[in-house]
Design a protein around this motif. Structure first.
Motif, mmCIF file in Angstrom:
data_model
loop_
_atom_site.group_PDB
_atom_site.id
_atom_site.type_symbol
_atom_site.label_atom_id
_atom_site.label_comp_id
_atom_site.label_asym_id
_atom_site.label_seq_id
_atom_site.Cartn_x
_atom_site.Cartn_y
_atom_site.Cartn_z
ATOM 1 N N ILE A 1 5.809 4.752 4.684
ATOM 2 C CA ILE A 1 6.697 4.869 6.536
ATOM 3 C C ILE A 1 8.233 3.942 6.039
ATOM 4 O O ILE A 1 9.197 4.952 6.467
ATOM 5 N N SER B 1 1.227 -0.905 0.148
ATOM 6 C CA SER B 1 0.049 -0.156 -0.115
ATOM 7 C C SER B 1 1.018 1.216 0.214
ATOM 8 O O SER B 1 1.823 1.479 0.329
ATOM 9 N N LYS B 2 -0.015 2.442 0.522
ATOM 10 C CA LYS B 2 0.836 3.685 0.237
ATOM 11 C C LYS B 2 1.480 3.378 1.303
ATOM 12 O O LYS B 2 2.682 4.765 1.414
ATOM 13 N N ARG B 3 0.889 3.482 2.058
ATOM 14 C CA ARG B 3 0.712 3.898 3.234
ATOM 15 C C ARG B 3 2.094 3.206 3.645
ATOM 16 O O ARG B 3 2.943 3.461 4.580
ATOM 17 N N CYS B 4 2.626 1.504 4.038
ATOM 18 C CA CYS B 4 3.244 1.050 3.793
ATOM 19 C C CYS B 4 5.017 1.774 3.447
ATOM 20 O O CYS B 4 5.977 1.912 3.465
#
Length: 70
Positions: A33, A27-30
């Protein structure tokens, strides 16, 4: 042919294919991070210290006159 791999950040199975625009992340989140860790120097490649890391910038004969910190 699509391949399933584990996300390097969270470990969830994710597709490693052109359809996954965040690959190798899930995902974009990972992805963000991981980018943040690199940007904050949280990830570093370990190196052996070189002589330059210990160098004072002085010639060998000048170093005997350099006060040492105790």
């Amino acid at each position: 042919m699509t391949k399933t791999i584990n996300c390097p950040q969270c470990g969830k199975p994710t597709l490693y294919s052109p359809e996954n625009s965040y690959r190798p992340f899930c995902s974009k989140r990972c992805r963000l991070i991981d980018l943040g860790e690199w940007a904050s120097e949280g990830y570093q490649i370990p190196l052996e210290p070189s002589m330059d890391d210990y160098s004072t910038g002085l010639e060998a004969e000048e170093q005997v006159f350099t006060p040492k910190l105790h």
